[in-house]
Design an enzyme around this catalytic site. Sequence first.
Site, PDB file in Angstrom:
ATOM      1  CE  LYS A  23       4.994 -69.258 -43.737  1.00 26.52           C
ATOM      2  NZ  LYS A  23       3.845 -68.425 -43.310  1.00 26.52           N
ATOM      3  CB  SER A  82       5.570 -65.324 -41.603  1.00 26.78           C
ATOM      4  OG  SER A  82       4.442 -66.135 -41.853  1.00 26.78           O
ATOM      5  CB  SER A 111       1.816 -64.815 -43.082  1.00 31.40           C
ATOM      6  OG  SER A 111       2.411 -64.219 -41.967  1.00 31.40           O
TER       7      SER A 111
END
Length: 483
Positions: free
Chosen positions: A76, A151, A175
Amino acid sequence: MHQLTLAEIARGLADKKFSSEELTKVLLARIAQLDPQLNSFISLTEDLALQQAKAADARRANGESGALLGAPIAHKDLFCTQGIRTSCGSKMLDNFKAPYNATVVAKLAAAGAVTLGKTNMDEFAMGSANESSYYGAVKNPWNLEYVPGGSSGGSAAAVAARLLPAATGTDTGGSIRQPAALTNLTGLKPTYGRVSRWGMIAYASSLDQGGPLARTAEDCAILLQGMAGFDPQDSTSIDEPVPDYSAGLNGSLQGLRIGVPKEYFSAGLDPRIADLVMASVEELKKLGAVVKEISLPNMQHAIPAYYVIAPAEASSNLSRFDGVRFGYRCADPKNLEDLYKRSRGEGFGPEVQRRIMVGAYALSAGYYDAYYLKAQKIRRLIKNDFMAAFNEVDIILGPTTPNPAWKLGAKNSDPVAEYLEDVYTITANLAGLPGLSMPAGFVDGLPVGVQLLAPYFQEGRLLNVAHKYQQNTDWHTRTPTGF
Ligand code: GLN
């Protein structure tokens, strides 16, 4: 080759069926071909990947082994990667090349993992749809008109589309688990302090935790093994031995006490998801589990408390992005105040600005007691509810999300509607507990997740239950059409 799980890749590499370099080339070509539909990557790191893959092959040739040695992954884009753009999904950091590696990145690289790139995400990890990214929305591979969740939506979409077997994510209020649910993956948020936050760009420091996203619990065990452990660089990291997660996957579920909170089945839950949750309970009963209704009486206060605490911490954490020390600076500032105002006004997107405003307001003199302090008290009540529940049960089971994925843009005009999607996930962050989401069926062709929560440091129990469930179901093996 792109269908292989991490566990299968480890076996294939050990048996010399293929090399890490071959596999890496196949996946990089697949990303180049298919990612334009999904937008799941912000940066690709082809050169680094090929170099790491060759190094891993050389280590294997020298007799080394290890489940992650030569395994392709992605991070990420809020994990700092030395010399590589680390954008956090924001224009603010579009030009930021991290000067060092996050602990998670360094640990996985040392274990021999191959980094294919950095994945798309909501800006500063704020969102549940991956639509707030400066780099554009991510599409759900199950239906390209739908959101993948957020997210960590880029990591989830990429793994779900078989662009790679696993990726890192972070979870401040859901997330990892929520995008896992919306894309048919297994995702684990570890206990707060289990995985180092050093070099992980902060959103809400008391809630943030890194963890794995993969197709199976078996693969989450492998990736978590490479991420977890004490880090003296992170003052909230906990010095607790890391068990062998893969070795613990096959424990018997005979007598396992599962608690199902009655508050989970309120009006907001899609009844078709409720049915799938109860079907998963039946499946676990067949494996020997016993089920009990429990109560988490303060759950209704979780969203308001979270949406005070998280923005409050964010407003403080994001004050460092001031146009002076990091990232974006506006053109031709007239004076220092203009520099601050325009750099932040132009560098941050609307959702980030909203959170900074809410957080600064909640922390301001005169409102602190009414909002922030009260939210912290609710946080303790929520933790106490869990402690009481875990006196009676070994694991808590429920839906990961109240609804399946929604259409891109559907909640853009109503931020609170999006916040409500976090109702089942945020309590684990407020209490610091580990949680896992696993595939449990489909509604209108869209995946549905079941969430398991366990006491502190019982990640192994979550992985064991999910693995047993996956050995007896095939939801997690379903592949989105076109991928
Ligand atoms: N959706 C939640 C938020 O927007 C959680 C995000 C996260 O876990 N990073 O704050």
